[in-house]
Motif scaffolding. Structure first.
Motif, PDB file in Angstrom:
ATOM      1  N   PHE A  37     -21.826   1.933  18.660  1.00 53.10           N
ATOM      2  CA  PHE A  37     -20.985   0.622  18.997  1.00 53.10           C
ATOM      3  C   PHE A  37     -19.605   2.337  19.783  1.00 53.10           C
ATOM      4  O   PHE A  37     -19.946   3.373  18.964  1.00 53.10           O
ATOM      5  N   ASN A  38     -18.688   1.810  20.095  1.00 51.82           N
ATOM      6  CA  ASN A  38     -17.747   2.897  21.131  1.00 51.82           C
ATOM      7  C   ASN A  38     -16.303   2.374  20.611  1.00 51.82           C
ATOM      8  O   ASN A  38     -15.443   2.707  20.306  1.00 51.82           O
ATOM      9  N   GLN A  39     -16.945   1.526  20.160  1.00 52.94           N
ATOM     10  CA  GLN A  39     -14.973   0.570  19.796  1.00 52.94           C
ATOM     11  C   GLN A  39     -15.020   0.125  18.155  1.00 52.94           C
ATOM     12  O   GLN A  39     -16.765  -0.761  17.581  1.00 52.94           O
ATOM     13  N   ALA A  40     -14.329   0.045  16.567  1.00 58.84           N
ATOM     14  CA  ALA A  40     -15.016  -0.386  16.039  1.00 58.84           C
ATOM     15  C   ALA A  40     -12.910  -1.685  15.495  1.00 58.84           C
ATOM     16  O   ALA A  40     -12.166  -1.021  16.051  1.00 58.84           O
ATOM     17  N   ARG A  41     -13.158  -2.727  15.095  1.00 57.13           N
ATOM     18  CA  ARG A  41     -12.072  -3.181  14.745  1.00 57.13           C
ATOM     19  C   ARG A  41     -11.527  -2.740  13.060  1.00 57.13           C
ATOM     20  O   ARG A  41     -11.880  -2.859  12.169  1.00 57.13           O
ATOM     21  N   VAL A  42     -10.686  -2.354  12.918  1.00 57.45           N
ATOM     22  CA  VAL A  42      -9.626  -1.730  11.744  1.00 57.45           C
ATOM     23  C   VAL A  42      -8.492  -2.635  11.058  1.00 57.45           C
ATOM     24  O   VAL A  42      -7.393  -3.008  12.271  1.00 57.45           O
ATOM     25  N   ALA A  43      -8.367  -3.305   9.829  1.00 54.06           N
ATOM     26  CA  ALA A  43      -6.846  -3.989  10.014  1.00 54.06           C
ATOM     27  C   ALA A  43      -6.169  -3.473  10.091  1.00 54.06           C
ATOM     28  O   ALA A  43      -5.882  -2.291   9.122  1.00 54.06           O
ATOM     29  N   GLY A  44      -5.172  -3.959  10.530  1.00 56.55           N
ATOM     30  CA  GLY A  44      -4.155  -4.005  11.193  1.00 56.55           C
ATOM     31  C   GLY A  44      -3.046  -2.985   9.991  1.00 56.55           C
ATOM     32  O   GLY A  44      -2.146  -2.102  10.459  1.00 56.55           O
ATOM     33  N   ARG A  45      -2.601  -3.505   8.660  1.00 57.08           N
ATOM     34  CA  ARG A  45      -1.990  -3.156   7.797  1.00 57.08           C
ATOM     35  C   ARG A  45      -2.131  -1.599   7.100  1.00 57.08           C
ATOM     36  O   ARG A  45      -1.366  -1.477   6.578  1.00 57.08           O
ATOM     37  N   LEU A  46      -3.279  -1.120   7.897  1.00 57.49           N
ATOM     38  CA  LEU A  46      -3.450  -0.038   7.389  1.00 57.49           C
ATOM     39  C   LEU A  46      -2.807   1.113   7.848  1.00 57.49           C
ATOM     40  O   LEU A  46      -2.331   2.430   7.572  1.00 57.49           O
ATOM     41  N   ARG A  47      -2.197   1.027   8.819  1.00 53.63           N
ATOM     42  CA  ARG A  47      -1.184   0.984   9.537  1.00 53.63           C
ATOM     43  C   ARG A  47       0.344   1.758   8.504  1.00 53.63           C
ATOM     44  O   ARG A  47       0.341   3.125   9.138  1.00 53.63           O
ATOM     45  N   GLU A  48       0.068   1.083   7.513  1.00 60.35           N
ATOM     46  CA  GLU A  48       1.495   1.225   6.449  1.00 60.35           C
ATOM     47  C   GLU A  48       0.815   1.727   5.575  1.00 60.35           C
ATOM     48  O   GLU A  48       2.397   2.978   4.691  1.00 60.35           O
ATOM     49  N   TYR A  49      -0.001   2.390   5.655  1.00 61.26           N
ATOM     50  CA  TYR A  49       0.219   3.482   4.363  1.00 61.26           C
ATOM     51  C   TYR A  49      -0.550   5.062   4.381  1.00 61.26           C
ATOM     52  O   TYR A  49      -1.591   5.283   5.794  1.00 61.26           O
ATOM     53  N   ASN A  50      -0.359   6.012   3.480  1.00 62.21           N
ATOM     54  CA  ASN A  50      -0.690   7.080   4.067  1.00 62.21           C
ATOM     55  C   ASN A  50      -2.426   7.721   3.221  1.00 62.21           C
ATOM     56  O   ASN A  50      -2.879   8.353   3.826  1.00 62.21           O
ATOM     57  N   HIS A  51      -3.178   7.369   2.164  1.00 62.08           N
ATOM     58  CA  HIS A  51      -4.322   7.005   1.450  1.00 62.08           C
ATOM     59  C   HIS A  51      -4.954   5.433   1.454  1.00 62.08           C
ATOM     60  O   HIS A  51      -3.397   4.885   0.851  1.00 62.08           O
ATOM     61  N   MET A  52      -6.200   6.044   1.169  1.00 61.44           N
ATOM     62  CA  MET A  52      -6.947   4.639   1.093  1.00 61.44           C
ATOM     63  C   MET A  52      -7.692   4.762  -0.017  1.00 61.44           C
ATOM     64  O   MET A  52      -8.585   5.506   0.053  1.00 61.44           O
TER      65      MET A  52
END
Length: 181
Positions: free
Chosen positions: A142-157
């Motif tokens: 694959f060349n792309q992956a869908r990532v949960a959008g609200r992850l952009r709000e966080y510094n770390h997971m």
């Protein structure tokens, strides 16, 4: 990129070996998590709240102690899951996960709430499970992956997963929790 993975037995011979209070934060310390966190960082703890009518999920107390640990570092934790591919109104193993409202009802039945976690609780892929970012990757298939959008709000997971067998995916755990959920 090769990652360090820590497995902990649920067995304990004494209180200091408690899975919920000591082993989760100890794993984060071994990874140097405390040195990466800055005061006021936003940390999302991604876990699985369980499917309706099953018991295959991490006990809420384990996640609460991770929330408490991140707070002790001056960070702001939140606990999240994603709707994934739930079917609206479905019952049984795959029911109750089609949208944030349904899945938070399931989470509450399993002991997950803002009160029990001491932190906000929500779906990373939004109220309807449709908030995502398309991320370019250099994968083998694959060349792309869908990532949960609200992850952009966080510094770390922090990814808190249980080891499991899955009828469609074989053995699962962190990769399945992150990649499918």
């Amino acid at each position: 990129m090769k990652s360090e993975v820590y497995y902990f037995s649920a067995r304990a011979n004494q209180y200091k070996q408690s899975m919920s209070r000591f082993k989760g934060p100890m794993a984060l310390e071994k990874l140097g998590f405390d040195k990466k966190i800055k005061t006021h960082d936003k940390i999302v703890i991604k876990t699985h709240f369980g499917a309706l009518e099953n018991t295959r999920y991490i006990r809420p107390s384990y996640i609460r102690f991770l929330c408490d640990y991140t707070k002790s570092l001056g960070a702001y934790p939140a606990v999240a899951e994603s709707c994934g591919w739930g079917v609206p109104g479905a019952k049984g193993e795959y029911g109750g996960r089609a949208n944030e409202r349904e899945y938070l009802e399931v989470a509450l039945k399993h002991g997950y709430s803002a009160d029990t976690m001491g932190a906000p609780i929500f779906m990373l892929d939004g109220p309807e499970g449709l908030d995502y970012i398309i991320q370019d990757i250099k994968g083998k298939y694959f060349n792309q992956a869908r990532v949960a959008g609200r992850l952009r709000e966080y510094n770390h997971m922090i990814l808190a997963s249980h080891f499991n067998g899955h009828s469609s995916a074989g053995f699962g755990g962190a990769i399945k929790n992150l990649g499918i959920g």
